[in-house]
Structure formats: C-alpha cells, structure tokens
Design a protein around this motif. Structure first.
Motif, PDB file in Angstrom:
ATOM      1  N   PHE A 338       0.762  -1.204   0.011  1.00 39.46           N
ATOM      2  CA  PHE A 338       0.008  -0.041   0.175  1.00 39.46           C
ATOM      3  C   PHE A 338       0.782   1.222   0.077  1.00 39.46           C
ATOM      4  CE2 PHE A 338      -2.491   3.271   2.067  1.00 39.46           C
ATOM      5  CZ  PHE A 338      -3.645   3.432   1.231  1.00 39.46           C
ATOM      6  N   MET A 339       0.814   2.092  -0.895  1.00 35.20           N
ATOM      7  CA  MET A 339       1.290   3.274  -1.161  1.00 35.20           C
ATOM      8  C   MET A 339       2.905   3.110  -1.555  1.00 35.20           C
ATOM      9  SD  MET A 339      -0.703   5.752  -1.005  1.00 35.20           S
ATOM     10  CE  MET A 339      -0.421   7.403  -0.699  1.00 35.20           C
ATOM     11  N   THR A 340       3.121   1.974  -1.712  1.00 38.68           N
ATOM     12  CA  THR A 340       4.536   1.651  -2.266  1.00 38.68           C
ATOM     13  C   THR A 340       4.562   0.981  -3.233  1.00 38.68           C
ATOM     14  OG1 THR A 340       4.998  -0.686  -0.799  1.00 38.68           O
ATOM     15  CG2 THR A 340       5.267   1.610   0.206  1.00 38.68           C
ATOM     16  N   ASP A 341       5.851   0.654  -4.107  1.00 38.78           N
ATOM     17  CA  ASP A 341       6.019  -0.318  -5.121  1.00 38.78           C
ATOM     18  C   ASP A 341       5.339  -0.093  -6.192  1.00 38.78           C
ATOM     19  OD1 ASP A 341       8.018  -1.570  -3.227  1.00 38.78           O
ATOM     20  OD2 ASP A 341       6.386  -2.455  -2.481  1.00 38.78           O
ATOM     21  N   GLY A 342       4.414   0.860  -6.572  1.00 39.81           N
ATOM     22  CA  GLY A 342       4.085   1.306  -7.600  1.00 39.81           C
ATOM     23  C   GLY A 342       3.661   0.511  -8.824  1.00 39.81           C
ATOM     24  N   ILE A 343       4.091   0.526  -9.997  1.00 36.18           N
ATOM     25  CA  ILE A 343       3.854  -0.179 -10.921  1.00 36.18           C
ATOM     26  C   ILE A 343       3.879  -1.807 -10.703  1.00 36.18           C
ATOM     27  CG2 ILE A 343       4.082  -0.655 -13.547  1.00 36.18           C
ATOM     28  CD1 ILE A 343       2.951   2.296 -12.756  1.00 36.18           C
ATOM     29  N   GLU A 344       4.810  -2.142  -9.891  1.00 33.21           N
ATOM     30  CA  GLU A 344       5.169  -3.684  -9.551  1.00 33.21           C
ATOM     31  C   GLU A 344       3.643  -4.265  -8.976  1.00 33.21           C
ATOM     32  OE1 GLU A 344       8.000  -5.452 -10.174  1.00 33.21           O
ATOM     33  OE2 GLU A 344       8.032  -3.484 -11.365  1.00 33.21           O
ATOM     34  N   ALA A 345       2.983  -3.502  -8.230  1.00 29.71           N
ATOM     35  CA  ALA A 345       1.603  -4.234  -7.729  1.00 29.71           C
ATOM     36  C   ALA A 345       1.014  -4.509  -8.911  1.00 29.71           C
ATOM     37  CB  ALA A 345       0.947  -3.353  -6.632  1.00 29.71           C
ATOM     38  N   TRP A 346       0.676  -3.468  -9.908  1.00 31.51           N
ATOM     39  CA  TRP A 346      -0.102  -3.687 -11.118  1.00 31.51           C
ATOM     40  C   TRP A 346       0.434  -5.171 -11.812  1.00 31.51           C
ATOM     41  CZ3 TRP A 346      -0.147  -0.098 -15.960  1.00 31.51           C
ATOM     42  CH2 TRP A 346      -1.202  -0.554 -16.826  1.00 31.51           C
ATOM     43  N   SER A 347       1.613  -5.058 -11.784  1.00 34.18           N
ATOM     44  CA  SER A 347       2.534  -6.210 -12.533  1.00 34.18           C
ATOM     45  C   SER A 347       2.095  -7.351 -11.877  1.00 34.18           C
ATOM     46  CB  SER A 347       3.876  -5.998 -12.602  1.00 34.18           C
ATOM     47  OG  SER A 347       4.338  -4.860 -13.449  1.00 34.18           O
ATOM     48  N   ASP A 348       2.005  -7.341 -10.684  1.00 39.72           N
ATOM     49  CA  ASP A 348       1.563  -8.741 -10.135  1.00 39.72           C
ATOM     50  C   ASP A 348       0.317  -8.903 -10.398  1.00 39.72           C
ATOM     51  OD1 ASP A 348       3.958  -9.295  -8.652  1.00 39.72           O
ATOM     52  OD2 ASP A 348       3.371  -8.413  -6.868  1.00 39.72           O
ATOM     53  N   TRP A 349      -0.838  -8.093 -10.206  1.00 38.47           N
ATOM     54  CA  TRP A 349      -2.286  -8.492 -10.548  1.00 38.47           C
ATOM     55  C   TRP A 349      -2.176  -8.893 -12.155  1.00 38.47           C
ATOM     56  CZ3 TRP A 349      -5.069  -6.355 -14.439  1.00 38.47           C
ATOM     57  CH2 TRP A 349      -6.650  -6.689 -14.338  1.00 38.47           C
ATOM     58  N   ARG A 350      -1.491  -8.388 -12.926  1.00 40.46           N
ATOM     59  CA  ARG A 350      -1.555  -9.015 -14.324  1.00 40.46           C
ATOM     60  C   ARG A 350      -1.105 -10.281 -14.665  1.00 40.46           C
ATOM     61  NH1 ARG A 350       1.344  -3.880 -17.584  1.00 40.46           N
ATOM     62  NH2 ARG A 350       2.359  -3.865 -15.498  1.00 40.46           N
ATOM     63  N   ARG A 351      -0.188 -10.723 -13.467  1.00 41.22           N
ATOM     64  CA  ARG A 351       0.430 -12.044 -13.769  1.00 41.22           C
ATOM     65  C   ARG A 351      -0.439 -12.998 -12.888  1.00 41.22           C
ATOM     66  NH1 ARG A 351       5.738 -12.288 -11.186  1.00 41.22           N
ATOM     67  NH2 ARG A 351       5.849 -14.375 -12.034  1.00 41.22           N
ATOM     68  N   TYR A 352      -1.217 -12.683 -11.724  1.00 45.04           N
ATOM     69  CA  TYR A 352      -1.628 -13.512 -10.932  1.00 45.04           C
ATOM     70  C   TYR A 352      -3.036 -13.232 -10.867  1.00 45.04           C
ATOM     71  CZ  TYR A 352       2.649 -15.758  -9.654  1.00 45.04           C
ATOM     72  OH  TYR A 352       3.913 -16.377  -9.882  1.00 45.04           O
ATOM     73  N   ASN A 353      -3.741 -12.315 -11.062  1.00 42.03           N
ATOM     74  CA  ASN A 353      -4.971 -11.895 -10.786  1.00 42.03           C
ATOM     75  C   ASN A 353      -5.173 -11.947  -9.294  1.00 42.03           C
ATOM     76  OD1 ASN A 353      -7.659 -11.011 -11.039  1.00 42.03           O
ATOM     77  ND2 ASN A 353      -8.598 -13.310 -11.115  1.00 42.03           N
ATOM     78  N   ILE A 354      -4.172 -11.289  -8.372  1.00 44.03           N
ATOM     79  CA  ILE A 354      -4.199 -11.043  -7.086  1.00 44.03           C
ATOM     80  C   ILE A 354      -3.922  -9.822  -6.837  1.00 44.03           C
ATOM     81  CG2 ILE A 354      -2.966 -11.563  -4.996  1.00 44.03           C
ATOM     82  CD1 ILE A 354      -2.446 -14.368  -5.978  1.00 44.03           C
ATOM     83  N   PRO A 355      -4.959  -8.872  -6.172  1.00 46.07           N
ATOM     84  CA  PRO A 355      -6.307  -9.421  -5.734  1.00 46.07           C
ATOM     85  C   PRO A 355      -7.130  -9.509  -6.897  1.00 46.07           C
ATOM     86  CG  PRO A 355      -5.982  -7.006  -5.426  1.00 46.07           C
ATOM     87  CD  PRO A 355      -4.580  -7.417  -5.791  1.00 46.07           C
ATOM     88  N   THR A 356      -8.494 -10.251  -6.484  1.00 44.69           N
ATOM     89  CA  THR A 356      -9.552 -10.112  -7.569  1.00 44.69           C
ATOM     90  C   THR A 356     -10.103  -8.824  -7.327  1.00 44.69           C
ATOM     91  OG1 THR A 356      -9.823 -12.487  -6.904  1.00 44.69           O
ATOM     92  CG2 THR A 356     -11.434 -11.242  -8.073  1.00 44.69           C
ATOM     93  N   LEU A 357     -10.204  -8.104  -8.341  1.00 41.89           N
ATOM     94  CA  LEU A 357     -10.714  -6.883  -8.553  1.00 41.89           C
ATOM     95  C   LEU A 357     -12.268  -6.932  -9.049  1.00 41.89           C
ATOM     96  CD1 LEU A 357      -7.776  -4.686  -9.789  1.00 41.89           C
ATOM     97  CD2 LEU A 357      -8.273  -4.897  -7.277  1.00 41.89           C
ATOM     98  N   PRO A 358     -13.107  -6.657  -8.203  1.00 45.11           N
ATOM     99  CA  PRO A 358     -14.321  -6.615  -8.509  1.00 45.11           C
ATOM    100  C   PRO A 358     -14.921  -5.762  -9.817  1.00 45.11           C
ATOM    101  CG  PRO A 358     -14.689  -5.468  -6.163  1.00 45.11           C
ATOM    102  CD  PRO A 358     -12.959  -6.008  -6.697  1.00 45.11           C
TER     103      PRO A 358
END
Length: 415
Positions: A338-358
């Motif tokens: 949260f409020m850190t690591d920027g684009i990397e969190a989005w990259s994780d979501w693209r790779r793993y769908n974590i978290p599930t975004l409704p």
C-alpha cells in the motif's frame, strides 16, 4: 512524455558528461562525486528503473533511437519490451560493476541514498530481480539466469535498503498529497482508500491497517475503535452514480496522516518487495534459498517499514502461516504494497489476478469486464511519430492499441 523530455534526458547528460574527458573534471561534475564511474553507475541504474516502469505500463517504447535529435532522428523506432528488458539487464550489470564503495556520492545532492554506494548496488540488483521474475511465463530460462546472477550480487536485505523518496518544501512538493490539500485550501484533504485492500486487511486481521489508514475519515470522524480492523471501511471503485459514491463515503476511513504531511516519505521500491520476489524465485527453484524463510523475512520487513506491531501473532495465524503456494507469496506482496512499489503491484495483478478486483455497476454499464492490462500510447506519439507507433502496435499488440492488449511478459491468462 516528461520522463523522456526531462528525467531520462538529464540522466543521459550526467552519463555523457562523466564519460567525456573534456567535461568529467569540471567543478560542477567533480562536486557530485570524485568517482566519475559512480555517477555513471547511479545514473544508469536510475535510468533502467524508469525504462522498466515505462515499458511495463506501455510495452514497446523508444530507446535505442530516442534522444537523438542532434543526429536528426526525430521519429525513433519502438523497441520491443523483450529487447528493453535485455538491454536494461545488461546496462544494470555494467553499472553494478562500475560502482566503487570507497567513493560515496555527495549526500547534499544525492537525496535518495545519501551517497551510500552499497545501497545503490542493492537497489541495482533488486531491479534486475524484479524484471527477471516477470519473465517466468514468457522466457523462464533467461529469467532464471538473470535472477540468479542478481541474487548472487545481493539485493535489499535491511529495511533501510528500501529505495524511498521524501517530499520536501522545494522540488517535488507540488506532487505530494499535502500539496493537494493546500491547493484546494483544505488543511488536511482526506483520501478514501479502495475497499479491496481494506476488506482484505480485515480478512487477515492485519495490523498494518492501523498504519495505512485513520478513522479521521474521508467525510468526517468515523466512530469505532482505531485498533479494531472491523472499524475500517473503504470505497469501491466504479460505483454506478454520484449518489452511490456519496453513500459509500459515509463511514469510510482515510489514508493515514503520515502520507499527507509536507515531508512525507514514500517507499518507491521496498525491501519487503525484494524479499518476497526472492521468495517467489525460491519457490520456482530459480535460486538455492528457502522460500519460507524469505516469505517471513519479507512480511517482517513490511511491518518494520510501516512501524506496525503484532508481527509474531500475525504470522502464527492460519491464513498467514506459510503453505508453500505462490498465491500466498504474491498476496503478501499486495498487502505490503500500500502506497509503495508502484507499478510492480499492477504487474503482480496482471500475472496472478491477485487481488481479485470486482467490476462494479458503473463499470459494467460502460461495458468493462476486466481492469486494464496496459495503458495506451499518448496523443503526442501519434501526432509526432505516427508511423513508428503504427509499426509498434501492429508488431507487438496485434494491431490494437488497447488497454486490454497485453505487454510482452503478460501471457498467463489468470483473469
């Protein structure tokens, strides 16, 4: 475009001046560091960070032919993301070998690590690992080799190794949340967090909740115990109407004050992420290390970075106790980010769908069924370099410059 016009262009100037025998001993160059090599290495490392981030947002972007207006190159080609990753890894390795820990950068000017070359080397190796891990599905052989080399060089291990930016009252302050409040003539402008992370922190009974958020709420003080995760509520993105948004705001918590003070500090790339990326690599068998040990070290680094209490009780819970899955490792990266690591969190979501975004009602009305996988090219690209943009779109995006096209490493359909 600002990164091309200013930030990376200025890094290129630093590199060029330090490589030029007629300029590299000028007083304004020597004042920054007695070692030209260290200036070159730091600038190349930072340039690679920007290029990695830009490419992770867009995919193919100009690099090898960019910044060559003095050579009359005004329509640079778009290099593939695969080639950019290859070039950035090579440049980072070159930069790593240039660093000399005996000649610190001048801490008056070097505001990120205060001149500490050992920390710059760890940041350099961490960047290489972050690029390599994203290659796990598209090019695992090269990903593994690059990761192993970077891991052997040594990434971030201590919380103080984190790559942070502290806002000040001068340069950069205009972009702080504090400035947004003063711009709108609001002493403390409250920001409501997305309900996705708030609800997940509740699910995990995660004490980082109390460091991320405050009950001095989005639209007024929220009733409840500030040390009870159940007291916190967020706002879902994509609600159907302004009335629905206004209703959701009632009782919503706000982002913690530490993010909104004038000299707030943000973790651009944190040690917690580095360790949890290493945990993923260990799980994949890319490095000889314990995934479980790195997993717990990563969570501890996050707790320490945020100043959160209750680590021992947290990792003893059934949901957090290591179960050996990649999903668990990536989930902890999200909770730590949260409020850190920027684009990397989005990259994780693209790779793993974590978290599930409704997908909420308002988004469904617009025909949206999934969140974007990339961003589209900017209008200036089309206005000034249209032919090369079209080539890039046709070659790398299947002919469609869409937010739902995928970048090179995003090949596993988790959605």
């Amino acid at each position: 475009n600002g990164f091309y016009y200013h930030t990376i262009k200025e890094l290129n100037t630093i590199i060029a001046m330090n490589e030029d025998p007629e300029q590299n001993q000028l007083p304004n160059v020597a004042a920054f560091c007695t070692s030209n090599a260290n200036q070159i290495a730091a600038a190349k490392t930072l340039r690679a960070y920007y290029m990695m981030s830009i490419s992770d947002i867009l995919g193919a972007v100009p690099y090898t032919e960019a910044w060559k207006g003095d050579e009359d190159v005004w329509q640079p080609k778009y290099d593939s993301q695969e080639d950019i990753y290859k070039m950035m890894d090579a440049e980072l390795c070159e930069a790593y070998n240039l660093f000399d820990e005996k000649a610190p950068l001048n801490s008056t000017y070097e505001i990120l690590y205060k001149g500490d070359i050992a920390k710059w080397k760890k940041f350099n190796a961490t960047l290489r690992m972050m690029m390599a891990i994203k290659m796990a599905e598209v090019d695992p052989a090269n990903g593994k080799a690059r990761f192993a080399k970077a891991f052997a060089d040594g990434g971030m291990t201590d919380v103080k190794d984190s790559f942070c930016y502290t806002m000040d009252t001068k340069q950069g302050a205009d972009y702080s949340l504090y400035h947004q409040g003063t711009y709108y003539n609001t002493p403390v402008l409250r920001w409501g967090p997305n309900a996705v992370i708030v609800e997940m922190l509740k699910e995990y009974n995660d004490p980082r909740m109390f460091e991320y958020f405050t009950l001095d709420g989005y639209v007024g003080k929220v009733e409840g115990d500030p040390k009870d995760v159940k007291s916190y509520k967020g706002v879902y993105y994509g609600l159907e109407s302004n009335a629905a948004v206004d209703e959701a705001k009632k009782g919503a918590c706000s982002i913690a004050d530490k993010y909104m003070i004038q000299e707030s500090t943000y973790g651009v790339i944190t040690t917690a992420r580095c360790l949890l990326v290493e945990a993923e690599a260990a799980k994949l068998g890319w490095i000889s290390a314990s995934a479980e040990d790195l997993y717990y070290k990563g969570i501890k680094a996050s707790f320490d970075f945020e100043g959160a209490e209750g680590y021992d009780e947290y990792i003893a819970s059934d949901k957090v106790k290591f179960n050996g899955t990649l999903e668990q490792i990536v989930t902890q990266r999200y909770l730590a980010g949260f409020m850190t690591d920027g684009i990397e969190a989005w990259s994780d979501w693209r790779r793993y769908n974590i978290p599930t975004l409704p997908i909420m009602e308002g988004q469904a009305i617009e025909g949206i069924t999934v969140y974007p996988y990339r961003m589209e090219y900017y209008n200036d690209d089309y206005n000034y370099n249209g032919e090369q943009v079209k080539k890039a779109v046709d070659t790398y995006l299947g002919g469609k410059d869409s937010r739902w096209s995928r970048v090179w490493w995003d090949v596993k359909d988790n959605i």
